[in-house]
Design a protein around this motif. Structure first.
Motif, mmCIF file in Angstrom:
data_model
loop_
_atom_site.group_PDB
_atom_site.id
_atom_site.type_symbol
_atom_site.label_atom_id
_atom_site.label_comp_id
_atom_site.label_asym_id
_atom_site.label_seq_id
_atom_site.Cartn_x
_atom_site.Cartn_y
_atom_site.Cartn_z
ATOM 1 N N GLN A 28 0.834 -1.203 0.000
ATOM 2 C CA GLN A 28 0.000 0.000 0.000
ATOM 3 C C GLN A 28 0.869 1.254 0.000
ATOM 4 O O GLN A 28 0.639 2.181 -0.787
ATOM 5 C CB GLN A 28 -0.920 0.010 1.226
ATOM 6 C CG GLN A 28 -1.851 1.214 1.281
ATOM 7 C CD GLN A 28 -2.617 1.284 2.580
ATOM 8 O OE1 GLN A 28 -2.023 1.343 3.651
ATOM 9 N NE2 GLN A 28 -3.938 1.271 2.500
ATOM 10 N N SER A 31 2.617 1.713 -3.376
ATOM 11 C CA SER A 31 1.759 2.057 -4.506
ATOM 12 C C SER A 31 1.575 3.563 -4.638
ATOM 13 O O SER A 31 1.306 4.063 -5.737
ATOM 14 C CB SER A 31 0.384 1.383 -4.352
ATOM 15 O OG SER A 31 -0.321 1.932 -3.238
ATOM 16 N N TYR A 32 1.731 4.284 -3.530
ATOM 17 C CA TYR A 32 1.571 5.735 -3.566
ATOM 18 C C TYR A 32 2.910 6.466 -3.600
ATOM 19 O O TYR A 32 3.093 7.421 -4.345
ATOM 20 C CB TYR A 32 0.768 6.199 -2.339
ATOM 21 C CG TYR A 32 0.410 7.670 -2.351
ATOM 22 C CD1 TYR A 32 -0.699 8.124 -3.072
ATOM 23 C CD2 TYR A 32 1.162 8.609 -1.649
ATOM 24 C CE1 TYR A 32 -1.038 9.471 -3.086
ATOM 25 C CE2 TYR A 32 0.827 9.951 -1.654
ATOM 26 C CZ TYR A 32 -0.272 10.381 -2.370
ATOM 27 O OH TYR A 32 -0.600 11.718 -2.394
ATOM 28 N N TRP A 33 3.867 5.975 -2.800
ATOM 29 C CA TRP A 33 5.084 6.739 -2.563
ATOM 30 C C TRP A 33 6.269 6.324 -3.422
ATOM 31 O O TRP A 33 7.245 7.071 -3.522
ATOM 32 C CB TRP A 33 5.477 6.625 -1.085
ATOM 33 C CG TRP A 33 4.555 7.358 -0.175
ATOM 34 C CD1 TRP A 33 3.672 6.811 0.719
ATOM 35 C CD2 TRP A 33 4.417 8.778 -0.053
ATOM 36 N NE1 TRP A 33 2.995 7.802 1.389
ATOM 37 C CE2 TRP A 33 3.433 9.026 0.936
ATOM 38 C CE3 TRP A 33 5.029 9.864 -0.674
ATOM 39 C CZ2 TRP A 33 3.049 10.311 1.304
ATOM 40 C CZ3 TRP A 33 4.646 11.152 -0.301
ATOM 41 C CH2 TRP A 33 3.665 11.359 0.675
ATOM 42 N N GLU A 39 4.677 14.613 -3.453
ATOM 43 C CA GLU A 39 3.375 15.209 -3.160
ATOM 44 C C GLU A 39 3.602 16.638 -2.692
ATOM 45 O O GLU A 39 4.271 16.877 -1.688
ATOM 46 C CB GLU A 39 2.642 14.403 -2.082
ATOM 47 C CG GLU A 39 1.259 14.957 -1.746
ATOM 48 C CD GLU A 39 0.716 14.361 -0.461
ATOM 49 O OE1 GLU A 39 0.124 13.273 -0.528
ATOM 50 O OE2 GLU A 39 0.910 14.989 0.610
ATOM 51 N N PRO A 242 -3.601 8.033 1.893
ATOM 52 C CA PRO A 242 -2.243 8.275 2.398
ATOM 53 C C PRO A 242 -2.154 9.356 3.479
ATOM 54 O O PRO A 242 -1.092 9.955 3.630
ATOM 55 C CB PRO A 242 -1.502 8.696 1.134
ATOM 56 C CG PRO A 242 -2.524 9.434 0.338
ATOM 57 C CD PRO A 242 -3.813 8.718 0.587
ATOM 58 N N GLN A 271 0.492 15.468 -7.003
ATOM 59 C CA GLN A 271 1.643 14.580 -7.100
ATOM 60 C C GLN A 271 2.343 14.842 -8.415
ATOM 61 O O GLN A 271 1.726 14.783 -9.482
ATOM 62 C CB GLN A 271 1.214 13.121 -7.032
ATOM 63 C CG GLN A 271 1.235 12.516 -5.646
ATOM 64 C CD GLN A 271 1.144 11.001 -5.713
ATOM 65 O OE1 GLN A 271 0.297 10.445 -6.380
ATOM 66 N NE2 GLN A 271 2.031 10.331 -5.007
#
Length: 293
Positions: A28, A31-33, A39, A242, A271
């Motif tokens: 998890q 998948s974002y960072w 950001e 997040p 982002q």
């Protein structure tokens, strides 16, 4: 997905030894960072200075980096660094405001390990105005910080200091890694380095009470209330991953009992791999973030 795979491999190497690990959902989080973007959060800022509220702008930039465990700098070749490589979440905070005729430019950088259960490995802060400039840095050495402060004020001068406590500035990154990792209750904290540029107090640990309050179904609030140090910090963030930060307050209690409340409210977020957006035409992105010219 190559970058995500490399990050997860580095995390596995670090798990093999070293300090206790945080229970972070690596898929998890990655998948974002771990997609090669930062950001960027833009805030409208009301900052108290010299007894008056000043209108300005704050920016919070969060991005993951490969950090050197030994040198405390970003690695140039993390793929060959082996166990020297540490995954960190970096926060850069900037504040810009004007006092009368002259401006303030302030910046804070916080490098927090994503998986290792320690305080931030490195924290730096700088402040520039027309009177001069100052710079402070804390490096985590074992369970204590070794720090330096360089200032244009004679009383402060150039000093070395040691502080054995969690850093307040690290709490911002802990929220983003996972609010469940926040230490609650009475905690020894090193107050924020940017705040120290205003107070000029010695950089020493202070007792603080940390609480998380439910605001509504969407938002929680972290409250940092110092016991014998006239400061309170409130950070509002989304309850779901997040865990984006949407507003914050810094409250100073004066000797006469009045409060000076500095407040920031988010106005835009995006982002983006900003380090590649350095051409004249890329200035349009500042307008999208509603940043001042």
């Amino acid at each position: 997905m190559k970058k995500l795979s490399i990050y997860l491999s580095l995390a596995s190497v670090m798990f093999a030894c070293g300090p206790p690990q945080r229970d972070v959902d690596k898929q998890q989080f990655g998948s974002y960072w771990y997609q090669g973007k930062a950001e960027i959060n833009a805030f409208d800022l009301t900052q108290y200075r010299y007894g008056e509220a000043r209108e300005g702008e704050a920016v919070l930039i969060f991005v993951t980096e490969e950090f050197s465990r030994k040198k405390h700098v970003k690695l140039d070749d993390y793929e060959s660094a082996g166990r020297d490589a540490v995954n960190v979440l970096k926060m850069n905070m900037t504040k810009e405001f004007v006092t009368g005729i002259y401006p303030y430019h302030m910046m804070l950088s916080v490098f927090s390990p994503v998986y290792a259960e320690t305080s931030a490995m490195k924290i730096t802060a700088s402040s520039q105005d027309w009177c001069g400039q100052s710079f402070s840095q804390m490096n985590l050495n074992g369970d204590a910080y070794k720090g330096k402060l360089y200032s244009y004020f004679e009383e402060e001068g150039d000093v070395d200091f040691t502080a054995k406590a969690l850093a307040e500035d690290h709490l911002w990154n802990l929220i983003r890694i996972g609010p469940e990792h926040l230490p609650l209750g009475e905690v020894d904290l090193v107050p924020g380095l940017l705040e120290q540029r205003f107070s000029h107090e010695p950089i020493v640990p202070q007792k603080a009470l940390l609480r998380v309050k439910r605001i509504d179904s969407t938002y929680d609030e972290l409250e940092v209330d110092y016991v014998d140090y006239n400061r309170m910090v409130k950070i509002w963030y989304e309850r779901e991953f997040p865990y984006q930060i949407t507003a914050f307050e810094e409250i100073s209690l004066l000797e006469d009992g009045t409060q000076e409340v500095s407040h920031a409210e988010r106005k835009a977020v995006r982002q983006i791999d900003y380090w590649t957006k350095n051409r004249l035409g890329d200035s349009r992105l500042r307008r999208e973030l509603r940043l001042n010219p």
